[in-house]
Write an enzyme that holds these catalytic residues in place. Structure first.
Site, PDB file in Angstrom:
ATOM      1  N   SER A 154      81.151  29.135  22.521  1.00  9.47           N
ATOM      2  CA  SER A 154      79.709  29.384  22.534  1.00  9.47           C
ATOM      3  C   SER A 154      79.088  28.754  21.305  1.00  9.47           C
ATOM      4  O   SER A 154      79.741  28.623  20.259  1.00  9.47           O
ATOM      5  CB  SER A 154      79.432  30.892  22.506  1.00  9.47           C
ATOM      6  OG  SER A 154      78.050  31.129  22.290  1.00  9.47           O
ATOM      7  N   TYR A 167      80.268  39.202  18.940  1.00 11.77           N
ATOM      8  CA  TYR A 167      80.430  38.140  19.949  1.00 11.77           C
ATOM      9  C   TYR A 167      80.607  36.784  19.235  1.00 11.77           C
ATOM     10  O   TYR A 167      81.522  36.015  19.571  1.00 11.77           O
ATOM     11  CB  TYR A 167      79.204  38.117  20.866  1.00 11.77           C
ATOM     12  CG  TYR A 167      79.192  36.993  21.869  1.00 11.77           C
ATOM     13  CD1 TYR A 167      79.984  37.045  23.017  1.00 11.77           C
ATOM     14  CD2 TYR A 167      78.387  35.867  21.672  1.00 11.77           C
ATOM     15  CE1 TYR A 167      79.970  36.006  23.937  1.00 11.77           C
ATOM     16  CE2 TYR A 167      78.372  34.822  22.595  1.00 11.77           C
ATOM     17  CZ  TYR A 167      79.166  34.904  23.726  1.00 11.77           C
ATOM     18  OH  TYR A 167      79.159  33.869  24.632  1.00 11.77           O
TER      19      TYR A 167
HETATM   20  P1  NAD Z   1      78.912  35.846  33.474  1.00 11.78           P
HETATM   21  O1  NAD Z   1      78.827  37.267  33.040  1.00 11.78           O
HETATM   22  O2  NAD Z   1      78.148  35.410  34.664  1.00 11.78           O
HETATM   23  O3  NAD Z   1      80.415  35.383  33.648  1.00 11.78           O
HETATM   24  C1  NAD Z   1      81.495  35.913  32.913  1.00 11.78           C
HETATM   25  C2  NAD Z   1      82.651  35.988  33.876  1.00 11.78           C
HETATM   26  O4  NAD Z   1      83.796  36.481  33.192  1.00 11.78           O
HETATM   27  C3  NAD Z   1      82.344  36.953  35.025  1.00 11.78           C
HETATM   28  O5  NAD Z   1      82.748  36.349  36.228  1.00 11.78           O
HETATM   29  C4  NAD Z   1      83.206  38.147  34.687  1.00 11.78           C
HETATM   30  O6  NAD Z   1      83.600  38.875  35.818  1.00 11.78           O
HETATM   31  C5  NAD Z   1      84.387  37.453  34.003  1.00 11.78           C
HETATM   32  N1  NAD Z   1      85.187  38.399  33.238  1.00 11.78           N
HETATM   33  C6  NAD Z   1      84.780  39.261  32.279  1.00 11.78           C
HETATM   34  N2  NAD Z   1      85.816  39.996  31.876  1.00 11.78           N
HETATM   35  C7  NAD Z   1      86.907  39.595  32.580  1.00 11.78           C
HETATM   36  C8  NAD Z   1      88.269  39.975  32.622  1.00 11.78           C
HETATM   37  N3  NAD Z   1      88.732  40.963  31.858  1.00 11.78           N
HETATM   38  N4  NAD Z   1      89.106  39.323  33.453  1.00 11.78           N
HETATM   39  C9  NAD Z   1      88.645  38.337  34.251  1.00 11.78           C
HETATM   40  N5  NAD Z   1      87.362  37.949  34.284  1.00 11.78           N
HETATM   41  C10 NAD Z   1      86.512  38.564  33.462  1.00 11.78           C
HETATM   42  O7  NAD Z   1      78.444  34.998  32.209  1.00 11.78           O
HETATM   43  P2  NAD Z   1      78.523  33.429  31.945  1.00 11.78           P
HETATM   44  O8  NAD Z   1      77.291  33.098  31.203  1.00 11.78           O
HETATM   45  O9  NAD Z   1      78.853  32.668  33.164  1.00 11.78           O
HETATM   46  O10 NAD Z   1      79.733  33.375  30.900  1.00 11.78           O
HETATM   47  C11 NAD Z   1      80.860  32.551  31.085  1.00 11.78           C
HETATM   48  C12 NAD Z   1      81.419  32.181  29.716  1.00 11.78           C
HETATM   49  O11 NAD Z   1      80.466  31.374  29.029  1.00 11.78           O
HETATM   50  C13 NAD Z   1      81.707  33.390  28.822  1.00 11.78           C
HETATM   51  O12 NAD Z   1      82.889  33.173  28.096  1.00 11.78           O
HETATM   52  C14 NAD Z   1      80.508  33.386  27.880  1.00 11.78           C
HETATM   53  O13 NAD Z   1      80.787  34.015  26.660  1.00 11.78           O
HETATM   54  C15 NAD Z   1      80.259  31.894  27.747  1.00 11.78           C
HETATM   55  N6  NAD Z   1      78.908  31.528  27.308  1.00 11.78           N
HETATM   56  C16 NAD Z   1      77.828  31.828  28.061  1.00 11.78           C
HETATM   57  C17 NAD Z   1      76.569  31.450  27.581  1.00 11.78           C
HETATM   58  C18 NAD Z   1      75.311  31.737  28.343  1.00 11.78           C
HETATM   59  O14 NAD Z   1      74.225  31.631  27.759  1.00 11.78           O
HETATM   60  N7  NAD Z   1      75.376  32.079  29.604  1.00 11.78           N
HETATM   61  C19 NAD Z   1      76.442  30.765  26.380  1.00 11.78           C
HETATM   62  C20 NAD Z   1      77.586  30.488  25.659  1.00 11.78           C
HETATM   63  C21 NAD Z   1      78.825  30.854  26.124  1.00 11.78           C
END
Ligand code: NAD
Length: 260
Positions: A154, A167
């Site tokens: 991130s 985080y």
């Molecule tokens: P999201 O909540 O839509 O997706 C996260 C996914 O991880 C979900 O499908 C959830 O079910 C899964 N997950 C959580 N805990 C889990 C576990 N114990 N076992 C298996 N799966 C699990 O959010 P997103 O934005 O798609 O996030 C995806 C990744 O991107 C994450 O690592 C997040 O930190 C990172 N991220 C997101 C953003 C943003 O702005 N959306 C920015 C930077 C980084």
């Protein structure tokens, strides 16, 4: 003249594929020709995505996986390899976020973030890499086609922001973890790189953008816009491809310049 990347014949595992960036990465890799294994805790939630990928002519499979449970990781990776084939690509994406002032963080909050974002990401990459290493070592010289691990860190792993301190700490660990893995595994043909997305509208934060605080945050962004999951498509395909064999240990910000 055109330039394209073809992932036909490659097998990709995407964790946290049930929503957001994981679902989009799976769609994109399938469109590029890879067979994709969709992993998440609730397989029910993956069926629509599998159907969608198949309706576009892609090859998608489902496995249950909870990244906080190492036995579940090992079982899912084994199932993916038995049912689909040796894994070439891992999108290490599953993650959770929390908004809290540091003084309010309880042990459980801390553990939840580190268990998923750090420990889960580490043991998922380790399990996939062990199998890639075994293949690399068993292959005739020059014949191993290479493994690709893409850690979804991130922008918060590069720059601290208020109220998401733990985080940010967890994602900074993912950044360093990427470099450690790239250093140890690179010489065996396994490239490990990290993407550091900025704010992208997904389930993790969707509710936030309509709030007053969310709107304020958008105003702080260099181009006053939140990204879409598809904004990472080209980067995912690029890092998954053999063509980027010279890119290892890279930490790539995809944040519209927010971390600058
Ligand atoms: P999201 O909540 O839509 O997706 C996260 C996914 O991880 C979900 O499908 C959830 O079910 C899964 N997950 C959580 N805990 C889990 C576990 N114990 N076992 C298996 N799966 C699990 O959010 P997103 O934005 O798609 O996030 C995806 C990744 O991107 C994450 O690592 C997040 O930190 C990172 N991220 C997101 C953003 C943003 O702005 N959306 C920015 C930077 C980084």
């Amino acid at each position: 003249m055109s330039y394209s990347i073809d992932l036909s014949g490659r097998v990709a595992l995407v964790t946290g594929a049930s929503s957001g960036l994981g679902a989009q990465a799976a769609r994109t890799l399938a469109r590029a020709g890879a067979a994709v294994v969709l992993a998440a805790r609730r397989t029910e939630k993956l069926k629509d995505l599998r159907a969608q990928i198949e309706s576009e002519g892609g090859d998608a499979h489902i496995t249950a996986m909870d990244v906080t449970d190492v036995a579940s990781i090992r079982a899912a990776v084994a199932r993916a390899e038995t049912e689909v084939g040796s894994l070439d690509i891992l999108v290490n994406n599953a993650g959770v976020a929390a908004t809290q002032r540091l003084q309010d963080v309880a042990e459980d909050d801390f553990d939840r973030l580190f268990d998923t974002n750090v420990r889960g990401a580490f043991f998922t990459a380790q399990e996939v890499a062990k199998r890639m290493l075994a293949r690399a070592k068993g292959a005739a010289p020059g014949t191993y086609t290479g493994g690709r691990i893409i850690n979804i860190a991130s922008m918060a792993g590069l720059k601290v922001l208020p109220q998401i301190g733990v985080y940010a700490m967890s994602k900074a660990t993912v950044v360093h973890m990427t470099r450690a893995m790239a250093l140890e595994w690179g010489r065996f043909g396994i490239n490990v790189n990290a993407i550091c997305p900025g704010y992208i509208d997904t389930e993790i934060n969707h509710h936030h953008w309509s709030t007053e605080q969310g709107q304020k945050l958008v105003q702080m962004m260099p181009r006053k816009r939140v990204g879409r999951p598809e904004d990472l498509d080209a980067l995912i395909v690029m890092l998954a491809s053999n063509e980027t064999h010279f890119v290892n240990g890279a930490v790539i910000a995809a944040d519209d310049g927010f971390a600058l």
